[in-house]
Motif scaffolding. Sequence first.
Motif, PDB file in Angstrom:
ATOM      1  N   TRP A  40      46.976  35.717  36.037  1.00 57.27           N
ATOM      2  CA  TRP A  40      45.665  36.081  36.228  1.00 57.27           C
ATOM      3  C   TRP A  40      45.279  37.212  35.190  1.00 57.27           C
ATOM      4  O   TRP A  40      44.230  37.284  34.818  1.00 57.27           O
ATOM      5  CB  TRP A  40      45.468  36.432  37.591  1.00 57.27           C
ATOM      6  N   ASN A  41      46.132  38.086  34.885  1.00 59.31           N
ATOM      7  CA  ASN A  41      45.949  39.116  33.807  1.00 59.31           C
ATOM      8  C   ASN A  41      45.645  38.698  32.660  1.00 59.31           C
ATOM      9  O   ASN A  41      44.663  39.437  32.003  1.00 59.31           O
ATOM     10  CB  ASN A  41      47.296  40.242  34.021  1.00 59.31           C
ATOM     11  N   ALA A  42      46.145  37.573  32.310  1.00 58.16           N
ATOM     12  CA  ALA A  42      45.925  37.202  31.024  1.00 58.16           C
ATOM     13  C   ALA A  42      44.270  37.022  31.024  1.00 58.16           C
ATOM     14  O   ALA A  42      43.794  36.646  29.703  1.00 58.16           O
ATOM     15  CB  ALA A  42      46.648  36.020  30.610  1.00 58.16           C
ATOM     16  N   THR A  43      43.735  36.548  31.921  1.00 60.11           N
ATOM     17  CA  THR A  43      42.243  36.209  31.723  1.00 60.11           C
ATOM     18  C   THR A  43      41.444  37.038  32.304  1.00 60.11           C
ATOM     19  O   THR A  43      40.256  37.360  31.978  1.00 60.11           O
ATOM     20  CB  THR A  43      41.959  34.768  32.608  1.00 60.11           C
ATOM     21  N   TYR A  44      41.946  37.719  33.524  1.00 59.11           N
ATOM     22  CA  TYR A  44      40.928  38.623  34.108  1.00 59.11           C
ATOM     23  C   TYR A  44      41.239  40.164  33.922  1.00 59.11           C
ATOM     24  O   TYR A  44      40.468  41.069  34.643  1.00 59.11           O
ATOM     25  CB  TYR A  44      41.025  38.241  35.902  1.00 59.11           C
ATOM     26  N   ASN A  45      42.111  40.628  33.658  1.00 52.71           N
ATOM     27  CA  ASN A  45      42.462  41.774  32.894  1.00 52.71           C
ATOM     28  C   ASN A  45      42.516  42.691  34.108  1.00 52.71           C
ATOM     29  O   ASN A  45      41.725  43.904  34.497  1.00 52.71           O
ATOM     30  CB  ASN A  45      41.253  42.354  31.943  1.00 52.71           C
ATOM     31  N   LEU A  46      43.467  42.474  35.332  1.00 53.65           N
ATOM     32  CA  LEU A  46      43.600  43.207  36.473  1.00 53.65           C
ATOM     33  C   LEU A  46      44.325  44.409  36.430  1.00 53.65           C
ATOM     34  O   LEU A  46      43.956  45.244  37.319  1.00 53.65           O
ATOM     35  CB  LEU A  46      44.173  42.200  37.409  1.00 53.65           C
ATOM     36  N   THR A  47      44.936  44.724  35.179  1.00 54.37           N
ATOM     37  CA  THR A  47      45.871  45.736  35.255  1.00 54.37           C
ATOM     38  C   THR A  47      46.069  46.031  33.764  1.00 54.37           C
ATOM     39  O   THR A  47      46.259  45.083  32.942  1.00 54.37           O
ATOM     40  CB  THR A  47      47.213  45.658  36.096  1.00 54.37           C
ATOM     41  N   ALA A  48      46.120  47.328  33.349  1.00 49.21           N
ATOM     42  CA  ALA A  48      46.294  47.771  31.827  1.00 49.21           C
ATOM     43  C   ALA A  48      47.748  47.443  31.550  1.00 49.21           C
ATOM     44  O   ALA A  48      48.066  47.532  30.259  1.00 49.21           O
ATOM     45  CB  ALA A  48      45.684  49.018  31.519  1.00 49.21           C
ATOM     46  N   ILE A  49      48.520  47.566  32.506  1.00 51.91           N
ATOM     47  CA  ILE A  49      49.946  47.402  32.348  1.00 51.91           C
ATOM     48  C   ILE A  49      50.435  45.853  32.180  1.00 51.91           C
ATOM     49  O   ILE A  49      50.216  45.159  32.756  1.00 51.91           O
ATOM     50  CB  ILE A  49      50.961  47.836  33.131  1.00 51.91           C
ATOM     51  N   ARG A  50      50.740  45.583  30.826  1.00 51.00           N
ATOM     52  CA  ARG A  50      50.939  44.023  30.310  1.00 51.00           C
ATOM     53  C   ARG A  50      52.595  43.966  30.240  1.00 51.00           C
ATOM     54  O   ARG A  50      52.956  42.760  30.229  1.00 51.00           O
ATOM     55  CB  ARG A  50      49.968  43.593  29.369  1.00 51.00           C
ATOM     56  N   ASN A 105      35.685  45.040  43.791  1.00 51.65           N
ATOM     57  CA  ASN A 105      35.624  44.169  42.543  1.00 51.65           C
ATOM     58  C   ASN A 105      35.896  42.974  42.981  1.00 51.65           C
ATOM     59  O   ASN A 105      36.938  42.448  43.359  1.00 51.65           O
ATOM     60  CB  ASN A 105      36.566  44.741  41.524  1.00 51.65           C
ATOM     61  N   GLY A 106      34.790  41.909  42.536  1.00 51.64           N
ATOM     62  CA  GLY A 106      35.084  40.568  43.007  1.00 51.64           C
ATOM     63  C   GLY A 106      36.049  39.838  42.462  1.00 51.64           C
ATOM     64  O   GLY A 106      36.759  39.306  43.048  1.00 51.64           O
ATOM     65  N   LYS A 107      36.414  40.052  41.213  1.00 53.33           N
ATOM     66  CA  LYS A 107      37.532  39.183  40.517  1.00 53.33           C
ATOM     67  C   LYS A 107      38.959  39.573  41.037  1.00 53.33           C
ATOM     68  O   LYS A 107      39.868  38.822  41.163  1.00 53.33           O
ATOM     69  CB  LYS A 107      37.618  39.494  38.892  1.00 53.33           C
ATOM     70  N   LYS A 108      38.988  40.974  41.301  1.00 53.19           N
ATOM     71  CA  LYS A 108      40.360  41.486  41.975  1.00 53.19           C
ATOM     72  C   LYS A 108      40.335  40.879  43.401  1.00 53.19           C
ATOM     73  O   LYS A 108      41.546  40.623  43.848  1.00 53.19           O
ATOM     74  CB  LYS A 108      40.282  42.959  41.793  1.00 53.19           C
ATOM     75  N   ALA A 109      39.258  40.809  43.945  1.00 47.33           N
ATOM     76  CA  ALA A 109      39.289  40.352  45.475  1.00 47.33           C
ATOM     77  C   ALA A 109      39.858  38.960  45.550  1.00 47.33           C
ATOM     78  O   ALA A 109      40.573  38.358  46.342  1.00 47.33           O
ATOM     79  CB  ALA A 109      38.154  40.513  46.256  1.00 47.33           C
ATOM     80  N   ARG A 110      39.310  38.192  44.375  1.00 49.48           N
ATOM     81  CA  ARG A 110      39.593  36.786  44.319  1.00 49.48           C
ATOM     82  C   ARG A 110      41.081  36.705  44.018  1.00 49.48           C
ATOM     83  O   ARG A 110      41.755  35.836  44.510  1.00 49.48           O
ATOM     84  CB  ARG A 110      38.693  35.941  43.212  1.00 49.48           C
ATOM     85  N   PHE A 111      41.450  37.367  43.102  1.00 49.90           N
ATOM     86  CA  PHE A 111      43.368  37.468  42.890  1.00 49.90           C
ATOM     87  C   PHE A 111      44.079  37.953  44.381  1.00 49.90           C
ATOM     88  O   PHE A 111      44.880  37.226  44.649  1.00 49.90           O
ATOM     89  CB  PHE A 111      43.541  38.305  41.762  1.00 49.90           C
ATOM     90  N   LEU A 112      43.335  39.009  44.892  1.00 51.91           N
ATOM     91  CA  LEU A 112      44.280  39.082  46.333  1.00 51.91           C
ATOM     92  C   LEU A 112      44.278  38.068  47.307  1.00 51.91           C
ATOM     93  O   LEU A 112      45.323  37.670  47.696  1.00 51.91           O
ATOM     94  CB  LEU A 112      43.281  40.418  46.785  1.00 51.91           C
ATOM     95  N   ARG A 113      43.078  37.159  47.400  1.00 54.52           N
ATOM     96  CA  ARG A 113      42.963  36.159  48.513  1.00 54.52           C
ATOM     97  C   ARG A 113      44.038  35.167  47.940  1.00 54.52           C
ATOM     98  O   ARG A 113      44.823  34.404  48.736  1.00 54.52           O
ATOM     99  CB  ARG A 113      41.490  35.651  48.520  1.00 54.52           C
ATOM    100  N   GLU A 114      44.050  35.024  46.650  1.00 55.03           N
ATOM    101  CA  GLU A 114      44.923  33.811  46.061  1.00 55.03           C
ATOM    102  C   GLU A 114      46.509  34.342  46.272  1.00 55.03           C
ATOM    103  O   GLU A 114      47.146  33.556  46.686  1.00 55.03           O
ATOM    104  CB  GLU A 114      44.607  33.521  44.577  1.00 55.03           C
ATOM    105  N   ALA A 115      46.471  35.544  45.970  1.00 50.03           N
ATOM    106  CA  ALA A 115      48.105  36.286  46.394  1.00 50.03           C
ATOM    107  C   ALA A 115      48.571  35.972  47.772  1.00 50.03           C
ATOM    108  O   ALA A 115      49.633  35.531  47.804  1.00 50.03           O
ATOM    109  CB  ALA A 115      48.147  37.421  45.585  1.00 50.03           C
TER     110      ALA A 115
END
Length: 213
Positions: A40-50, A105-115
């Motif tokens: 998800w981070n590759a698309t949505y930039n959820l964390t600066a640590i890569r 944050n909507g995109k982070k919340a979407r990731f959380l629900r998927e996780a």
Amino acid sequence: MSDPAPNPLRAPLEAGLAELGLAPSLADPLLAYLALLQRWNATYNLTAIRDPQQMVVLHLLDSLAMAPHVAGLTSLADLGTGPGLPGIPLAIAHPGLQVTLVESNGKKARFLREAVRQLGLGNARVAESRAETLDEPGRHAAITARALATLPDIVAVGGHLLAPGGRLLAMKGVRPDEEIAALPAGWRVEAVHPLRVPGLAAERHLVVVARGD
């Protein structure tokens, strides 16, 4: 067919879990979470640590350093959880702990629900909300925040969520003496626990804040 190559993150993660006194069986779900976060981070930039090795230390092991301090709690609200830190690693480590992942944050919340769905975390739920507007007064035995704000700000936006006798478990770097001194009336520091994060030289502290004189 040959067996798939072993995950290069497994060995450092299992070594870190051992150092923290946690079960090696946690490695599989933690690695599954990390793989999902990387995708998800590759698309949505959820964390600066890569860097994946850094993610093991700065995301997984850093979050799990506080695991002993949530043992026995019934519920925890993780305020401003971002991509689920420390809430998801803590939910994995403590299946009996009900974790509410609070993220506006909507995109982070979407990731959380998927996780939560993919990891089968029946003890975690997502609240897409700012902490101060979350309408769950007195519902949680503890609240935590990893990088949200100062101690006074955290109790201002999240103190209403605590049940009677509840605690704020704030994850900090160096001991935040100025923040402690600035706590508003009615709040006091109960303890400051130095934390040791495997693979990390920097200081970490867990500040326990309770209501009181």
